[in-house]
Design an enzyme around this catalytic site. Structure first.
Site, PDB file in Angstrom:
ATOM      1  N   ASP A   1       0.077   4.998   0.930  1.00  0.00           N
ATOM      2  CA  ASP A   1      -0.098   5.961   2.019  1.00  0.00           C
ATOM      3  C   ASP A   1      -0.255   5.264   3.366  1.00  0.00           C
ATOM      4  O   ASP A   1      -1.119   4.423   3.543  1.00  0.00           O
ATOM      5  CB  ASP A   1      -1.317   6.843   1.741  1.00  0.00           C
ATOM      6  CG  ASP A   1      -1.192   7.582   0.430  1.00  0.00           C
ATOM      7  OD1 ASP A   1      -0.112   8.119   0.148  1.00  0.00           O
ATOM      8  OD2 ASP A   1      -2.186   7.612  -0.337  1.00  0.00           O
TER       9      ASP A   1
ATOM     10  N   ASP B   1       0.878  -1.163   0.000  1.00  0.00           N
ATOM     11  CA  ASP B   1       0.000   0.000   0.000  1.00  0.00           C
ATOM     12  C   ASP B   1       0.921   1.220   0.000  1.00  0.00           C
ATOM     13  O   ASP B   1       2.059   1.135   0.485  1.00  0.00           O
ATOM     14  CB  ASP B   1      -0.875  -0.027   1.256  1.00  0.00           C
ATOM     15  CG  ASP B   1      -1.650   1.255   1.449  1.00  0.00           C
ATOM     16  OD1 ASP B   1      -2.417   1.633   0.553  1.00  0.00           O
ATOM     17  OD2 ASP B   1      -1.453   1.888   2.509  1.00  0.00           O
TER      18      ASP B   1
END
Length: 181
Positions: free
Chosen positions: A15, A13
């Site tokens: 952020d 991922d």
């Protein structure tokens, strides 16, 4: 965390996992790597493990940032991380019903295909339940690395979790760790 077979690819991922979470960030100058992010990617690279990023970017669908801005932010993060194999993102809003928005498997499937890997040979690492659910929905293994944005009930319910990003990555490496000293 129990060591398992070395994966062919690790999909992160963006952020809250690799970079500081700046909501709807369209400014590459605001990209800041999280502690251990560059080292984690370097370790994977040294071990010959492909890397990529799978990220929800609903700010595009909401009209808050452009596709071009997301690509510029991704390019800056990629530069700071030393280059990853693929970056894919979902530009849709949560209510769009698309197949790519995590926790659906679309982003993971696209990234695995772009890297030439079967989803079952990949590991997804993220900071919220949607990340790990997307990985598992695609047939990948998933590891949660909790942070301040992770809901406590998600962290408590997650059987495959790591205290931090480096710990998660090191758990995937062969016994020699792939580290060069």
């Amino acid at each position: 965390m129990k060591r398992r077979d070395t994966p062919a690819a690790v999909l992160f991922d963006r952020d809250g996992t690799l970079v500081a979470d700046v909501p709807y960030n369209g400014d590459p100058g605001r990209v800041r790597l999280l502690p251990g992010a560059r080292r984690a990617v370097d370790l994977l690279r040294a071990a010959g493990i492909a890397t990529g990023v799978v990220s929800n970017q609903s700010g595009v669908g909401r009209g808050l940032i452009s596709d071009a801005a997301v690509r510029r932010v991704n390019a800056r993060a990629d530069e700071l991380l030393g280059g990853l194999g693929v970056w894919v993102y979902c530009p849709h809003t949560p209510d769009a019903g698309c197949e790519c928005r995590k926790p659906r498997p679309g982003l993971v499937l696209r990234a695995a295909e772009a890297l030439g890997q079967a989803p079952g040979d990949c590991v997804v690492i993220g900071d919220i339940a949607a990340d790990v659910r997307a990985g598992r929905a695609a047939g990948a293994r998933a590891i949660l690395v909790a942070n301040a944005a992770t809901r406590p009930e998600e962290a408590a319910a997650e059987p495959d979790a790591a205290a931090d990003l480096l710990t998660a990555v090191r758990s995937l490496l062969p016994p020699d760790g792939g580290e060069r000293t």
